[in-house]
Design a protein around this motif. Sequence first.
Motif, PDB file in Angstrom:
ATOM      1  N   SER A  34       0.871  -1.294   0.029  1.00  0.00           N
ATOM      2  CA  SER A  34      -0.112  -0.083   0.133  1.00  0.00           C
ATOM      3  C   SER A  34       0.764   1.370   0.097  1.00  0.00           C
ATOM      4  O   SER A  34       0.487   2.291  -0.676  1.00  0.00           O
ATOM      5  CB  SER A  34      -0.915   0.001   1.083  1.00  0.00           C
ATOM      6  OG  SER A  34      -0.117   0.058   2.214  1.00  0.00           O
ATOM      7  N   ARG A  39       3.066   6.386  -2.812  1.00  0.00           N
ATOM      8  CA  ARG A  39       4.195   7.011  -3.588  1.00  0.00           C
ATOM      9  C   ARG A  39       3.673   7.119  -4.919  1.00  0.00           C
ATOM     10  O   ARG A  39       4.110   8.486  -5.472  1.00  0.00           O
ATOM     11  CB  ARG A  39       5.433   5.900  -3.412  1.00  0.00           C
ATOM     12  CG  ARG A  39       5.975   5.847  -2.321  1.00  0.00           C
ATOM     13  CD  ARG A  39       7.006   4.770  -2.151  1.00  0.00           C
ATOM     14  NE  ARG A  39       7.438   4.645  -0.692  1.00  0.00           N
ATOM     15  CZ  ARG A  39       8.595   5.240  -0.415  1.00  0.00           C
ATOM     16  NH1 ARG A  39       9.307   5.758  -1.234  1.00  0.00           N
ATOM     17  NH2 ARG A  39       9.046   5.261   0.925  1.00  0.00           N
ATOM     18  N   SER A 104       4.031  11.044   2.077  1.00  0.00           N
ATOM     19  CA  SER A 104       3.724  11.111   3.309  1.00  0.00           C
ATOM     20  C   SER A 104       2.806  12.340   3.325  1.00  0.00           C
ATOM     21  O   SER A 104       1.965  12.471   4.194  1.00  0.00           O
ATOM     22  CB  SER A 104       5.018  11.313   4.243  1.00  0.00           C
ATOM     23  OG  SER A 104       4.879  11.567   5.684  1.00  0.00           O
ATOM     24  N   ALA A 107      -0.589  11.267   2.124  1.00  0.00           N
ATOM     25  CA  ALA A 107      -1.033  10.065   3.095  1.00  0.00           C
ATOM     26  C   ALA A 107      -1.944  10.829   4.288  1.00  0.00           C
ATOM     27  O   ALA A 107      -2.628  10.296   5.040  1.00  0.00           O
ATOM     28  CB  ALA A 107      -0.088   9.233   3.962  1.00  0.00           C
ATOM     29  N   ARG A 113      -6.929   9.409   1.243  1.00  0.00           N
ATOM     30  CA  ARG A 113      -6.821   8.273   1.806  1.00  0.00           C
ATOM     31  C   ARG A 113      -7.965   7.339   1.376  1.00  0.00           C
ATOM     32  O   ARG A 113      -8.171   6.198   0.875  1.00  0.00           O
ATOM     33  CB  ARG A 113      -6.545   8.122   3.141  1.00  0.00           C
ATOM     34  CG  ARG A 113      -5.223   8.686   3.767  1.00  0.00           C
ATOM     35  CD  ARG A 113      -5.251   8.544   5.209  1.00  0.00           C
ATOM     36  NE  ARG A 113      -4.844   6.912   5.424  1.00  0.00           N
ATOM     37  CZ  ARG A 113      -3.739   6.674   5.377  1.00  0.00           C
ATOM     38  NH1 ARG A 113      -2.723   7.315   5.201  1.00  0.00           N
ATOM     39  NH2 ARG A 113      -3.297   5.369   5.491  1.00  0.00           N
ATOM     40  N   ARG A 134       0.528   0.631   6.820  1.00  0.00           N
ATOM     41  CA  ARG A 134       0.351   1.539   8.091  1.00  0.00           C
ATOM     42  C   ARG A 134      -0.960   1.283   8.884  1.00  0.00           C
ATOM     43  O   ARG A 134      -0.988   1.091  10.057  1.00  0.00           O
ATOM     44  CB  ARG A 134       0.355   2.926   7.938  1.00  0.00           C
ATOM     45  CG  ARG A 134       1.754   3.379   7.220  1.00  0.00           C
ATOM     46  CD  ARG A 134       2.969   3.097   8.057  1.00  0.00           C
ATOM     47  NE  ARG A 134       4.164   3.774   7.757  1.00  0.00           N
ATOM     48  CZ  ARG A 134       4.835   3.367   6.407  1.00  0.00           C
ATOM     49  NH1 ARG A 134       4.320   2.380   5.931  1.00  0.00           N
ATOM     50  NH2 ARG A 134       5.796   4.214   6.308  1.00  0.00           N
ATOM     51  N   ASP A 135      -2.009   1.284   8.138  1.00  0.00           N
ATOM     52  CA  ASP A 135      -3.442   0.986   8.578  1.00  0.00           C
ATOM     53  C   ASP A 135      -4.255  -0.226   8.110  1.00  0.00           C
ATOM     54  O   ASP A 135      -5.295  -0.045   7.829  1.00  0.00           O
ATOM     55  CB  ASP A 135      -4.306   2.397   8.010  1.00  0.00           C
ATOM     56  CG  ASP A 135      -4.328   2.364   6.758  1.00  0.00           C
ATOM     57  OD1 ASP A 135      -3.473   1.942   5.908  1.00  0.00           O
ATOM     58  OD2 ASP A 135      -5.167   3.192   6.247  1.00  0.00           O
ATOM     59  N   ARG A 184       9.222  11.517   9.714  1.00  0.00           N
ATOM     60  CA  ARG A 184       8.069  10.867   8.890  1.00  0.00           C
ATOM     61  C   ARG A 184       7.372   9.953   9.903  1.00  0.00           C
ATOM     62  O   ARG A 184       6.085   9.853   9.807  1.00  0.00           O
ATOM     63  CB  ARG A 184       8.831  10.052   7.702  1.00  0.00           C
ATOM     64  CG  ARG A 184       7.631   9.633   6.910  1.00  0.00           C
ATOM     65  CD  ARG A 184       7.751   8.864   5.633  1.00  0.00           C
ATOM     66  NE  ARG A 184       9.071   9.673   4.825  1.00  0.00           N
ATOM     67  CZ  ARG A 184       9.754   8.931   4.278  1.00  0.00           C
ATOM     68  NH1 ARG A 184       9.673   7.503   3.978  1.00  0.00           N
ATOM     69  NH2 ARG A 184      10.736   9.596   3.685  1.00  0.00           N
ATOM     70  N   ASP A 188       3.505  10.215  10.552  1.00  0.00           N
ATOM     71  CA  ASP A 188       2.233   9.362  10.169  1.00  0.00           C
ATOM     72  C   ASP A 188       1.641   8.945  11.531  1.00  0.00           C
ATOM     73  O   ASP A 188       0.522   8.332  11.577  1.00  0.00           O
ATOM     74  CB  ASP A 188       3.251   8.091   9.884  1.00  0.00           C
ATOM     75  CG  ASP A 188       3.857   8.182   8.354  1.00  0.00           C
ATOM     76  OD1 ASP A 188       3.274   9.200   7.635  1.00  0.00           O
ATOM     77  OD2 ASP A 188       4.694   7.488   8.076  1.00  0.00           O
ATOM     78  N   ARG A 191      -0.922  12.260  12.615  1.00  0.00           N
ATOM     79  CA  ARG A 191      -2.044  12.484  11.830  1.00  0.00           C
ATOM     80  C   ARG A 191      -3.283  12.230  12.272  1.00  0.00           C
ATOM     81  O   ARG A 191      -3.553  11.072  12.971  1.00  0.00           O
ATOM     82  CB  ARG A 191      -1.834  12.230  10.481  1.00  0.00           C
ATOM     83  CG  ARG A 191      -1.725  10.698  10.145  1.00  0.00           C
ATOM     84  CD  ARG A 191      -1.922  10.194   8.969  1.00  0.00           C
ATOM     85  NE  ARG A 191      -1.820   8.881   8.787  1.00  0.00           N
ATOM     86  CZ  ARG A 191      -0.960   7.878   7.847  1.00  0.00           C
ATOM     87  NH1 ARG A 191       0.011   8.633   7.477  1.00  0.00           N
ATOM     88  NH2 ARG A 191      -1.092   6.662   7.996  1.00  0.00           N
TER      89      ARG A 191
END
Length: 226
Positions: A34, A39, A104, A107, A113, A134-135, A184, A188, A191
């Motif tokens: 993901s 990116r 980043s 995101a 998202r 990440r999620d 970063r 991350d 947020r």
Amino acid sequence: MTIHIITIDGPSGSGKGTLAARLAEHYAYRLLDSGALYRLLGLSLFQHNLLDNLTDEAALKQCVTIALNLDIEFKSNSQGTQVFLDGQDVSQQIRTEQVGEYASKVAAIPELRQALFERQRAFAQQPGLVADGRDMATSIFPEAQSKIYLTASAESRAERRVKQLQAMGHDVKISGILANIEARDKRDMERSVAPLKPAVDAYMIDSSDLSIDDVFELMIRYIDRS
Ligand code: DC
């Protein structure tokens, strides 16, 4: 038949990418990277000159349209995965620190998202999926049967990243990379939408002092009993 979903979440440099690819091969499952989607979107918005305009409503609408219609393709072979954006091979380009920064930024925007949500869900197909991000466990695949959170100290992640970049022929210093990683991570984790954090039922692994093989063994043992 239910689709077996394995999620691997954690910060960059924890070894997630390598391990997710190994798990996908081991179980002959599909692989969702993901981070590559973020990116690719970051690169595309940069190419459209839209990255500095993300707070402007009209520009954001345009960004969402671009996100929903991103023309991307992943082609896997024995050498790894090639990534194409608008028919161009961007496999190397999307791995640069600069594109990591674009990703980043992208995101952190809830609308972007959301625009990538269905595209990620569509990867869940038989016989199963390994989803790296990440999620993955907290937002995209909360129904996953196997949820792993892989982390490592910022220092050991910076060392690994320097080695990776040097192998790609880049001349980099650890101090700059460590500062980037810390900045970063902060963005991350802080947020408001889908912050980087473990799912409550995730299996936690700290890979700072473990080899890739050790982590792989721990993962297989967990997945086979979950
Ligand atoms: O894993 P990576 O370094 O390729 O990810 C690039 C960026 O995208 C990183 O800043 C975190 C973000 N990302 C995200 O917010 N959610 C994901 N599921 C994957 C990546």
